[in-house]
Structure formats: C-alpha cells, structure tokens
Design a protein around this motif. Structure first.
Motif, mmCIF file in Angstrom:
data_model
loop_
_atom_site.group_PDB
_atom_site.id
_atom_site.type_symbol
_atom_site.label_atom_id
_atom_site.label_comp_id
_atom_site.label_asym_id
_atom_site.label_seq_id
_atom_site.Cartn_x
_atom_site.Cartn_y
_atom_site.Cartn_z
ATOM 1 N N LEU A 191 -31.169 -23.364 -7.763
ATOM 2 C CA LEU A 191 -31.471 -23.114 -6.353
ATOM 3 C C LEU A 191 -31.969 -24.400 -5.701
ATOM 4 O O LEU A 191 -31.527 -24.774 -4.613
ATOM 5 N N ARG A 192 -32.874 -25.084 -6.397
ATOM 6 C CA ARG A 192 -33.374 -26.357 -5.853
ATOM 7 C C ARG A 192 -32.231 -27.348 -5.687
ATOM 8 O O ARG A 192 -32.114 -28.026 -4.673
ATOM 9 N N ALA A 193 -31.383 -27.414 -6.702
ATOM 10 C CA ALA A 193 -30.295 -28.399 -6.680
ATOM 11 C C ALA A 193 -29.336 -28.127 -5.527
ATOM 12 O O ALA A 193 -28.917 -29.046 -4.817
ATOM 13 N N THR A 194 -29.005 -26.856 -5.304
ATOM 14 C CA THR A 194 -28.042 -26.518 -4.256
ATOM 15 C C THR A 194 -28.647 -26.762 -2.876
ATOM 16 O O THR A 194 -27.980 -27.286 -1.981
ATOM 17 N N LEU A 195 -29.912 -26.388 -2.723
ATOM 18 C CA LEU A 195 -30.583 -26.631 -1.436
ATOM 19 C C LEU A 195 -30.640 -28.128 -1.139
ATOM 20 O O LEU A 195 -30.387 -28.568 -0.013
ATOM 21 N N ARG A 196 -30.968 -28.894 -2.154
ATOM 22 C CA ARG A 196 -31.077 -30.341 -1.977
ATOM 23 C C ARG A 196 -29.744 -30.959 -1.583
ATOM 24 O O ARG A 196 -29.647 -31.696 -0.617
ATOM 25 N N GLU A 197 -28.748 -30.610 -2.357
ATOM 26 C CA GLU A 197 -27.433 -31.221 -2.163
ATOM 27 C C GLU A 197 -26.901 -30.954 -0.752
ATOM 28 O O GLU A 197 -26.503 -31.870 -0.036
ATOM 29 N N HIS A 198 -26.936 -29.680 -0.349
ATOM 30 C CA HIS A 198 -26.381 -29.347 0.966
ATOM 31 C C HIS A 198 -27.324 -29.738 2.103
ATOM 32 O O HIS A 198 -26.879 -30.100 3.178
ATOM 33 N N GLY A 199 -28.632 -29.628 1.848
ATOM 34 C CA GLY A 199 -29.607 -29.954 2.883
ATOM 35 C C GLY A 199 -29.529 -31.417 3.279
ATOM 36 O O GLY A 199 -29.561 -31.760 4.459
ATOM 37 N N GLN A 200 -29.412 -32.263 2.289
ATOM 38 C CA GLN A 200 -29.285 -33.701 2.534
ATOM 39 C C GLN A 200 -28.094 -34.007 3.413
ATOM 40 O O GLN A 200 -28.160 -34.796 4.342
ATOM 41 N N PHE A 201 -26.999 -33.348 3.074
ATOM 42 C CA PHE A 201 -25.753 -33.564 3.797
ATOM 43 C C PHE A 201 -25.907 -33.115 5.250
ATOM 44 O O PHE A 201 -25.482 -33.792 6.185
ATOM 45 N N GLU A 202 -26.554 -31.977 5.408
ATOM 46 C CA GLU A 202 -26.720 -31.408 6.737
ATOM 47 C C GLU A 202 -27.608 -32.294 7.611
ATOM 48 O O GLU A 202 -27.333 -32.517 8.792
ATOM 49 N N VAL A 203 -28.690 -32.810 7.024
ATOM 50 C CA VAL A 203 -29.665 -33.557 7.811
ATOM 51 C C VAL A 203 -29.091 -34.904 8.259
ATOM 52 O O VAL A 203 -29.496 -35.467 9.259
ATOM 53 N N ARG A 204 -28.117 -35.375 7.522
ATOM 54 C CA ARG A 204 -27.524 -36.662 7.875
ATOM 55 C C ARG A 204 -26.775 -36.623 9.206
ATOM 56 O O ARG A 204 -26.544 -37.638 9.836
ATOM 57 N N ARG A 205 -26.402 -35.426 9.616
ATOM 58 C CA ARG A 205 -25.658 -35.324 10.886
ATOM 59 C C ARG A 205 -26.576 -35.362 12.096
ATOM 60 O O ARG A 205 -26.119 -35.473 13.220
ATOM 61 N N LEU A 206 -27.884 -35.224 11.863
ATOM 62 C CA LEU A 206 -28.817 -35.145 12.988
ATOM 63 C C LEU A 206 -29.430 -36.520 13.250
ATOM 64 O O LEU A 206 -30.440 -36.873 12.664
ATOM 65 N N THR A 207 -28.800 -37.279 14.112
ATOM 66 C CA THR A 207 -29.276 -38.649 14.335
ATOM 67 C C THR A 207 -29.920 -38.783 15.717
ATOM 68 O O THR A 207 -29.583 -38.046 16.647
ATOM 69 N N TRP A 208 -30.822 -39.747 15.833
ATOM 70 C CA TRP A 208 -31.450 -40.003 17.132
ATOM 71 C C TRP A 208 -30.444 -40.531 18.142
ATOM 72 O O TRP A 208 -30.588 -40.314 19.343
ATOM 73 N N GLN A 209 -29.429 -41.239 17.659
ATOM 74 C CA GLN A 209 -28.419 -41.699 18.611
ATOM 75 C C GLN A 209 -27.712 -40.516 19.262
ATOM 76 O O GLN A 209 -27.417 -40.536 20.453
ATOM 77 N N GLY A 210 -27.467 -39.493 18.454
ATOM 78 C CA GLY A 210 -26.876 -38.271 19.012
ATOM 79 C C GLY A 210 -27.800 -37.655 20.050
ATOM 80 O O GLY A 210 -27.357 -37.263 21.143
ATOM 81 N N ALA A 211 -29.095 -37.578 19.715
ATOM 82 C CA ALA A 211 -30.064 -37.012 20.655
ATOM 83 C C ALA A 211 -30.145 -37.857 21.923
ATOM 84 O O ALA A 211 -30.207 -37.331 23.039
ATOM 85 N N ALA A 212 -30.127 -39.188 21.738
ATOM 86 C CA ALA A 212 -30.223 -40.084 22.892
ATOM 87 C C ALA A 212 -29.006 -39.919 23.814
ATOM 88 O O ALA A 212 -29.137 -39.913 25.042
ATOM 89 N N ARG A 213 -27.841 -39.763 23.224
ATOM 90 C CA ARG A 213 -26.638 -39.541 24.051
ATOM 91 C C ARG A 213 -26.791 -38.274 24.886
ATOM 92 O O ARG A 213 -26.444 -38.241 26.065
ATOM 93 N N ASN A 214 -27.331 -37.242 24.257
ATOM 94 C CA ASN A 214 -27.550 -35.989 24.991
ATOM 95 C C ASN A 214 -28.553 -36.186 26.129
ATOM 96 O O ASN A 214 -28.395 -35.621 27.209
ATOM 97 N N CYS A 215 -29.598 -36.999 25.858
ATOM 98 C CA CYS A 215 -30.576 -37.265 26.910
ATOM 99 C C CYS A 215 -29.927 -38.006 28.080
ATOM 100 O O CYS A 215 -30.200 -37.710 29.244
ATOM 101 N N VAL A 216 -29.071 -38.962 27.751
ATOM 102 C CA VAL A 216 -28.409 -39.728 28.813
ATOM 103 C C VAL A 216 -27.574 -38.801 29.697
ATOM 104 O O VAL A 216 -27.551 -38.945 30.920
ATOM 105 N N GLU A 217 -26.939 -37.837 29.068
ATOM 106 C CA GLU A 217 -26.176 -36.859 29.855
ATOM 107 C C GLU A 217 -27.093 -36.095 30.812
ATOM 108 O O GLU A 217 -26.733 -35.836 31.961
#
Lengths: 420, 398
Positions: free
Chosen positions: A384-410
């Motif tokens: 359970l730990r291994a699966t959460l870690r593996e997928h969680g890491q992958f998921e969190v990588r998509r959430l970048t401040w540049q993405g957030a900043a682009r949304n703010c600029v809009e």
C-alpha cells in the motif's frame, strides 16, 4: 503584489504560495513589484538591508538573487501571516521599543500602532498606497485579509484593477467564532476586487456563500509545489523498526491536532511499534501535549516545535505516513511537500488539496475510526505504501507553480478587461 | 457462409461491506447492496433481455441462438434475491437454443495461482449448470477471457473441445478473428472475439460522437455480410449487462437486438451458431500461439487491470497463501467465504490504472479509491486468516 514572507523565513502555506507564485511569474518574464511587511525586530534578517522606519516612505527597492524581474519593497511592520488580534496585542511592547515614536514614520499617522492589529493594517495600507504612486504596474494582487486594505488603497490611487487571493478565510481559522472586524475586511476586499482567486473550490464555495461574491468573479487557482532535489542529498535516516506517523503544520484548531491524537490512541491499541510526531507550533501546542499525556500515549507522541530548512526534509525522510486531519483547509500545501518527499499521505476530505489529489488516502476529519483504520493499513501493508508513493509522486509532479502562475495571469487579464 | 455467435457474460460479485481493522465478525458481504444491485440489474437487463431473446428464438423458429456464461456466484445471488431470473434462463435452456458455457464458479483468477482450486471451481460451476439447466457445455471460457496456451492445455485436459479468447491484434497480426484456430499441438479449438464488432455494440452503441451513431440492425448486418467469403464466424462476446444496464433501454439497444436476427438471416448464407456448434462445424485454419497471458480488458488486453500494481499482486498472493490452511480446516462456511474473496472484481477495484482520469474502472467501482478497496479487502482477509489459522493474521511485511 502585496505579499508575504520570503525564504528562508517561511512560517506556512501563505509564504510558500507567495514565493512559489512570484518566482514562477518571474520565470515567465512578468515584472513584479513585491511589497511585504518587513519585521522591524527580526534580528536574523541578514539577507536584506533593513531601513529605519523613518525611511519607510522612500524605502528603497531591493532584489533577491535569482529573481530577475522582481523588485522588493519592505514596509517596516510587525504584521505576520498567522497573527491574530490577541497575539498582536501581546507582541506590542517589543514593537514599540523597535519603532521610534516619530509621526513621520507612519505615513502621517501616529507611530503608536503597536496595540491594535487593525490600526496597523490601516497604517500598512496607507504606506503601500504612497509607495505605489512611484511604481508602474497593471494589476494589484493582494494575498489574504491583512493586505486587502492595502490592495484597495493601491487600486484606488493607481486606478488599476484589484485581484484578491483568498488563501484562507476567517471561517477556516476560527470556525463559527469569527472575528467580525476581520470578516468585514475580508468582505470589503472581496467586494472591491475585480477578480477573486480562491485556492480551491472548497474555498470558492465559502467565498460565494459567506461573502456574497458573484460566482462569475471568483476563479480557482490551485497551489503547487516545485521539486528541488535538495532533500535527496541528505544522508539516509538511521535504520529502525519503528514506524513514524507525521503531523506537520501549525498546531491550531483549524489543523485538527486533537483528531490526530485521538486516532493515534486508537492505532496504538493495535500497533505497538509506531511513534507519532507532531511538528509545528501554534496556540494549541500546550493543550495537545497535555491531551497526549492524559490519553496515556505521551511516550509515543513526540513534539518537535517549529521545524525549518533541512529539519523539514529530515522529518519527511523518517516518516512512513503524513497525516493532515484539517477541520477546514482552504488548500494545504504540506501534503504536496510530503508527496514530493516520497511520503504517503492521508488527508481530510475537508481540504482544497483533496480536490486535486487522487493517489492519497482521504477521510472525514471527524471519523477517528476510519483515520485509525487507514493509518494501521499503511503501517501493516508495504504494498500500500509503495503504490501510494509511486503514483503520488507522479501526480504531484504535474502541479507546478508555473502552471499556477499562468492561471493567475489569465485572471489578471480578465480583471483588466473587467475594468475597461 | 458467415455464422454469428453471441456469447453473453453474466456475473455479479459478492461485494464486501465496509470492514475496518476493528471489525471482528465474519459477516464480510454487503447483503443489502448485493440484493439491491441484483434486483436492479434483473429489472433493467436480465429479465427484459431474456424475454426478448426467448421471443426471438420462437419468432425465428430456432434459427436464432445464443450462449451464456453464468458464474456460480451470480446464480447463487439470483437464487437468493431474484429467483424469477433463474426461471427465465431455464425457459431459454428448454428451447435448446441457448448454451451455458463452463467457467470458474467464483469468476476467479485461480488459473494463475492454484490449478487444484481452478479445476475444483470449474467442476462446481458445471455441476450447478447441469443441475439448473440440465446440460453442460463442451466449451470453456476463463475469467475475463484470460488466455494463453496453458489455459488451452488445462481446458483440453478437463475434456473441453473449445475455448474462448480475445482476438487480440498483437497475436493475430494480419490474420482475422473470424476463423477457428487451435493452440500449438493441441486438439482443442480456439474461438476468438471479434472485438471491433463486439465493442461497436458493447461500448460505442450509444456514443453520439461515433460517426456510425445511431447504429441500426441493418447497418450492423451489412458489416457481418462483409465477412462472407473471408471468414466462418463473427464472435460477438460481451457482458450481458450491455443490454439495458450499460446501454440503457432508451438508447434503443433492445430494438437493435429485436431486429438484428431478421437482418442477419436476410442473407441466405448467414446463420447463428452457439460456440460448441462453431467448434464442431469448422476446422482450424492455423495456430493461435501465445505464451503471454491476454484478456479482453482495456486497450492493453492484458492482466494489468487485476495485476497492475503491488497492492493487487499482494492481495492475490495473500488470498492463495491461505489455501492449504483454509482447506485443512474443513469448515464449509470458511471455504465459501475464502472462495468469494477470489472473485476478480475485488482486484479490479484496486486498479490504479487510469484512476485519476475517472473512466470505466470508476464506473464499476463501489469504492472511492483503489486504496480504500485494498484496505477493506485486506482487513477482511486478515479475519479469514485468523479463522483459518487460529491465530496468525495474513503475513505482514515489516
């Protein structure tokens, strides 16, 4: 940008968000004039040159290494992101000794601001507005209630649109026991803004319901996290049999420390080889220590106080599970940090971050049994730990401040269009 | 000559109730919800679809026929919650135009973990089919069309003459699924699902952005006619719940079914056949050779829907680790509970593939997340382990 603290002195999510967003705006090539309260009695502030409060009206801009398009303006002030009116009164004597009693320094106001947070917020707004006269910008972006009056004042004097960014509301911080004056300032900020940015739909709902904002005005921009491989350089933690369950955040009503402790007690009835760490400071820390003792689990719960820098990375590295049992969490950046440190995460459903994370465990903050059930499962089942870690890491990588900043600029563009 | 061979999968798992680590009873299953789902699906699919098919068989005087694969666990639940469905299947059986295929009683992945358990479950299912419908089948299909050469070998050893599989492109290459094949060096026939035509009905039928929408019986019959001359059989394999449950009645799925036999039979060279007739009628044209396991699931057509992450392989391994302890105990209730936990759906719920995208996996999942499903399952399994071994729980890692 009317923002808050910058590294290395970050006390919570508000500072982290201001920094992440500003750095990303800088990377995207946007120019930012960043105005922030500069603690007048902060002895450890060596990275910036502090000007005497006498100079505050002409406070010179400075830059921070690595941020090419950002100009910083510190306004001498003891405003802090998580301060409450009560705390501010307690701190007043220190502030008074640090600020000379010079009528000029407070932008025409009396220098005796120490006793009242609201007076200080108003003083801050006046100075910010005067500072803005000499600056060029297209939009005013204010973060949380203490800067809303400044945002309104700057917007009025410059004729530029106001965007207020709601990182939390008085209802999150205080439940139903809201401070009416804070609520009034929040509502005034939201009403006066051309656009409102909420950090989640959870928060957007509160803004719509409790602050009577029109739905068309409120946009959601999620927070993010930047991966910086620094923590990988730390030495591996000492080998041990004991499992560690981590709470990291301010120990306040909003963060649900008592639910964490109640779940801990339940877990300890079934699993002996586990220790619970509560990292952070806050007004409920004493009560939490007492509560752990009363429950008879004092030996199993460790309080570290406020952690910074490498210590944060170290405690993540030790943890087998990070728990955020918040009662009302507008967003919650800490789970993203935990995931990026490879720690599986259990969060309350009453959080904005649960809207964007799928590879985490979720519970209702009040459901102690289910919280304990899930903690035990994570402790018992390595897959359970291994699966959460593996997928969680992958998921969190998509959430970048540049993405957030682009949304703010809009949102900025919409705010500018709304005013024209 | 083009035959159309319909096979419908009929299955419902015993869904687990919420079972926390603090629970200690042996009431693992959510009887209320299972009953509710059974009755709902009976009303929307099983009863109206059986009725239509019975009418079609009569209308076409035996020239229309179908096959079903009924799991033991769906039959058990129908007997308990919706016995009129059993009776309607019996009426279909009496026409002689419905074949009931062989599969594992518990819709399990036992083939991969325990050959002894696998054989036992197939025998249980066939015994039940024989008792309810009077006739056993000579065709075997494994759970979710999981197949490789070893499955064919096992089916052959159990005496079956044909086995069903997915007509996977990566095995067939340029070859067509519309012929009969055989595995290397084995006298058993393999019938392959024509997944394009099957999925046109099962998945695309109501999709308004599909260029062929709306799909009518005459158009579909036209596609079948194109096979004439370069194939023997069009194998349309799908979940029975396609009719009325996945594709709701208002999509026109029952009208489509109603008109399809007539449209197919307009062409004098066409007919309908049941899998055992197809196998008996045609000789293999070549080898269907795969050591790797294939299935009918997802676009990957592999086992990743049940064995795609560490939780799934751990949970499956732990279930079968208990086999000898459970069987040694000689407790019928324990054995039955343990077997119900083998149903593949439990592991499908733990699938993390596409989870974030919210797709078909989510639609079928009674849990909020694959992690919740794993935690729940392992709590139940822990209790089964305690019952089987007296003390120790399922083995735990450090």
């Amino acid at each position: 940008m009317l923002g808050w603290e910058f590294p290395p002195f970050i006390s919570g999510g508000l500072g982290t968000a201001c920094y992440g967003l500003t750095r990303a705006l800088d990377q995207l090539g946007h120019e930012v004039v960043f105005v922030l309260p500069q603690p007048v009695d902060n002895r450890s502030a060596t990275h910036v040159q502090l000007k005497s409060p006498n100079d505050c009206r002409t406070s010179p801009a400075y830059q921070i290494h690595g941020l090419q398009h950002v100009e910083f303006h510190g306004i001498p002030s003891n405003l802090q992101p998580y301060i409450s009116p009560g705390d501010f009164v307690q701190q007043a004597p220190a502030a008074e000794t640090a600020v000379p009693n010079d009528p000029q320094s407070a932008g025409g106001m009396t220098g005796h601001y120490g006793g009242d947070l609201f007076t200080e917020v108003r003083r801050y707004a006046k100075i910010a507005a005067q500072m803005a006269i000499d600056e060029k910008f297209d939009v005013v972006h204010a973060h949380d209630w203490m800067t809303y009056p400044a945002g309104i004042a700057v917007s009025a004097i410059s004729g530029k649109p106001l965007v207020v960014h709601v990182h939390s509301t008085e209802f999150d911080r205080s439940g139903e026991l809201v401070n009416q004056r804070i609520y009034d300032i929040e509502r005034m900020g939201i009403q006066n803004a051309e656009k409102v940015i909420a950090v989640s739909y959870f928060t957007r709902n509160i803004v719509l319901k409790r602050y009577a904002a029109s739905a068309a005005k409120v946009e959601v921009v999620y927070n993010a996290i930047d991966r910086n491989g620094e923590h990988d350089a730390l030495p591996p933690p000492i080998e041990r049999d004991e499992k560690i369950v981590l709470f990291l955040g301010r120990i306040t009503m909003q963060k649900g420390p008592e639910y964490f402790l109640a779940a801990a007690r339940k877990v300890l009835e079934y699993e002996k080889n586990v220790r619970f760490i509560m990292a952070g400071s806050g007004d409920l820390i004493r009560r939490s220590i007492e509560m752990a003792a009363q429950m008879g689990i004092g030996r199993k719960v460790l309080f570290t106080g406020f952690l910074r820098g490498d210590d944060v990375a170290r405690v993540y590295k030790m943890a087998d599970l990070y728990v955020m049992p918040s009662v009302s969490e507008p967003f919650g950046i800490a789970p993203l940090e935990a995931l990026s440190h490879d720690v599986p995460v259990l969060i309350s459903k009453q959080s904005g971050v649960s809207e964007i994370l799928t590879h985490v465990l979720k519970v209702d903050f009040w459901d102690i049994d289910e919280m304990a059930n899930k903690i035990i499962a994570v402790l018992r089942h390595p897959p359970l730990r291994a699966t959460l870690r593996e997928h969680g890491q992958f998921e969190v990588r998509r959430l970048t401040w540049q993405g957030a900043a682009r949304n703010c600029v809009e949102v900025y563009q919409k705010a500018i269009a709304a005013l024209n | 000559m083009a035959s159309v061979c319909f096979y419908f999968q009929v299955h419902q798992p015993y869904r687990l109730r919420r079972y926390s680590v603090f629970d200690t009873t042996d009431a693992y299953f959510d009887d209320e919800k299972n009953a509710e789902i059974c009755r709902k699906v009976a009303g929307k699919c099983y009863l109206p679809a059986n009725q239509r098919i019975l009418e079609l068989i009569k209308r076409h005087e035996g020239r229309f026929c179908v096959a079903y694969s009924l799991t033991g666990v769906v039959l058990d639940q129908l007997e308990a919650f919706s016995p009129e469905v059993i009776e309607s299947f019996q009426r279909l059986a009496e026409t002689g135009c419905a074949e009931f295929l062989a599969e594992t009683y518990y819709h399990s992945l036992s083939f991969l973990y325990s050959r002894e358990e696998f054989v036992a479950q197939v025998e249980m299912q066939q015994e039940k089919i024989g008792r309810l419908f009077g006739k056993q089948s000579t065709t075997f299909r494994n759970t979710e069309l999981i197949y490789n050469n070893d499955v064919a070998q096992a089916a052959h050893e159990m005496g079956y003459r044909a086995v069903l599989a997915e007509g996977a492109d990566h095995i067939l290459g340029y070859r067509s699924p519309n012929f009969v094949y055989c595995p290397p060096k084995l006298p058993i026939k393999v019938l392959l699902k024509n997944f394009r035509l099957s999925d046109d009905i099962a998945f695309r039928f109501s999709n308004r952005s599909w260029p062929e929408w709306p799909l009518k019986a005459d158009k579909f019959a036209g596609w079948v006619n194109q096979v004439n001359g370069n194939g023997y059989t069009v194998n349309l394999f799908m979940d029975y719940e396609t009719l009325g449950e996945h594709q709701w009645e208002d999509t026109g799925i029952f009208d489509f079914l109603d008109h399809l036999p007539g449209e197919i039979l307009k062409h004098a060279d066409n007919d309908f056949k049941m899998p055992s007739n197809v196998a008996a009628s045609y000789e293999p044209v070549g080898e269907f050779d795969t050591e790797h396991l294939i299935s009918w699931a997802d676009t990957e057509r592999d086992l990743s829907a049940w064995l795609g992450n560490e939780m799934q392989s751990n949970a499956l391994q732990e279930v079968y680790n208990l086999e000898s302890a459970v069987k040694a105990k000689g407790d019928e209730a324990l054995l039955s509970d343990w077997r119900r936990l083998q149903t593949s759906d439990h592991f499908y719920y733990m699938c993390t593939k596409y989870f974030a995208d919210g797709d078909v996996h989510k639609y079928f999942n009674p849990y909020e997340s694959p992690y919740d499903s794993y935690i729940n399952f392992m709590n139940v399994l822990d209790n089964v382990a305690v019952r089987a071994k007296g003390t120790a729980a399922a083995s735990r890692g450090a």
